[in-house]
Design a protein around this motif. Structure first.
Motif, PDB file in Angstrom:
ATOM      1  N   UNK A 246      -9.192   9.806   2.510  1.00  0.00           N
ATOM      2  CA  UNK A 246      -7.805  10.244   2.358  1.00  0.00           C
ATOM      3  C   UNK A 246      -6.967   9.215   1.598  1.00  0.00           C
ATOM      4  N   UNK A 247      -6.934   7.976   2.069  1.00  0.00           N
ATOM      5  CA  UNK A 247      -6.129   6.968   1.367  1.00  0.00           C
ATOM      6  C   UNK A 247      -6.627   6.753  -0.057  1.00  0.00           C
ATOM      7  N   UNK A 248      -7.932   6.717  -0.238  1.00  0.00           N
ATOM      8  CA  UNK A 248      -8.484   6.518  -1.587  1.00  0.00           C
ATOM      9  C   UNK A 248      -8.091   7.669  -2.510  1.00  0.00           C
ATOM     10  N   UNK A 249      -8.172   8.900  -2.024  1.00  0.00           N
ATOM     11  CA  UNK A 249      -7.819  10.061  -2.846  1.00  0.00           C
ATOM     12  C   UNK A 249      -6.317  10.111  -3.117  1.00  0.00           C
ATOM     13  N   UNK A 250      -5.512   9.798  -2.104  1.00  0.00           N
ATOM     14  CA  UNK A 250      -4.062   9.769  -2.315  1.00  0.00           C
ATOM     15  C   UNK A 250      -3.677   8.696  -3.322  1.00  0.00           C
ATOM     16  N   UNK A 251      -4.341   7.563  -3.253  1.00  0.00           N
ATOM     17  CA  UNK A 251      -4.057   6.488  -4.197  1.00  0.00           C
ATOM     18  C   UNK A 251      -4.385   6.940  -5.626  1.00  0.00           C
ATOM     19  N   UNK A 252      -5.461   7.706  -5.772  1.00  0.00           N
ATOM     20  CA  UNK A 252      -5.907   8.155  -7.098  1.00  0.00           C
ATOM     21  C   UNK A 252      -5.082   9.337  -7.621  1.00  0.00           C
TER      22      UNK A 252
ATOM     23  N   UNK B  31       0.811  -1.219   0.000  1.00  0.00           N
ATOM     24  CA  UNK B  31       0.000   0.000   0.000  1.00  0.00           C
ATOM     25  C   UNK B  31       0.845   1.269   0.000  1.00  0.00           C
ATOM     26  N   UNK B  32       1.982   1.235  -0.645  1.00  0.00           N
ATOM     27  CA  UNK B  32       2.873   2.399  -0.694  1.00  0.00           C
ATOM     28  C   UNK B  32       2.717   3.110  -2.033  1.00  0.00           C
ATOM     29  N   UNK B  33       2.587   4.432  -1.947  1.00  0.00           N
ATOM     30  CA  UNK B  33       2.544   5.259  -3.161  1.00  0.00           C
ATOM     31  C   UNK B  33       3.641   6.311  -3.074  1.00  0.00           C
ATOM     32  N   UNK B  34       4.004   6.853  -4.199  1.00  0.00           N
ATOM     33  CA  UNK B  34       4.908   7.995  -4.272  1.00  0.00           C
ATOM     34  C   UNK B  34       4.030   9.227  -4.458  1.00  0.00           C
ATOM     35  N   UNK B  35       4.194  10.223  -3.584  1.00  0.00           N
ATOM     36  CA  UNK B  35       3.420  11.450  -3.736  1.00  0.00           C
ATOM     37  C   UNK B  35       3.865  12.194  -4.985  1.00  0.00           C
ATOM     38  N   UNK B  36       2.934  12.841  -5.647  1.00  0.00           N
ATOM     39  CA  UNK B  36       3.213  13.646  -6.836  1.00  0.00           C
ATOM     40  C   UNK B  36       2.429  14.947  -6.706  1.00  0.00           C
ATOM     41  N   UNK B  37       2.975  15.858  -5.910  1.00  0.00           N
ATOM     42  CA  UNK B  37       2.324  17.130  -5.615  1.00  0.00           C
ATOM     43  C   UNK B  37       2.752  18.154  -6.660  1.00  0.00           C
TER      44      UNK B  37
END
Length: 108
Positions: free
Chosen positions: A32-38, A7-13
């Motif tokens: 939050x997790x769902x939106x961050x994943x998307x 369940x690790x993502x790389x942020x892309x801000x």
């Protein structure tokens, strides 16, 4: 550390170049997790405000830190001379907050 290998993502801000990774909830968090994943970021306007106002060496207090999104970006922005104090009372979120701090090597 919370088990989050799958369940690790790389942020892309947008307009913020960092190598921040986040461990997310595997299920049960439809926000939050769902939106961050998307999207790979959360609350773009608030994120940009936070980044705009923080400087190297600042102190940032994150009350209700959840899984640490703002704490992580603040830590990158304030650098080694700054300080981030994060408080999260929910045990599951706190476990992910701790995992995200370790995942990004942000402890001193």
């Amino acid at each position: 550390m919370a088990d989050c290998a799958d369940n690790i993502i790389m942020l892309d801000i947008p307009h913020f170049h960092s190598d921040l990774r986040m461990c997310l909830h595997s299920e049960g968090d439809a926000m939050i997790s769902a939106r961050l994943r998307k999207d790979k970021y959360w609350e773009l306007y608030e994120t940009q405000l936070t980044l705009q106002h923080l400087r190297e060496g600042d102190v940032y207090v994150d009350v209700g830190a959840n899984i640490g999104y703002y704490s992580l970006i603040a830590a990158k922005k304030v650098g080694n001379n700054g300080c981030v104090i994060a408080y999260e009372p929910n045990p599951q979120n706190f476990a992910l907050l701790q995992a995200n701090i370790k995942l990004n090597h942000l402890t001193k």
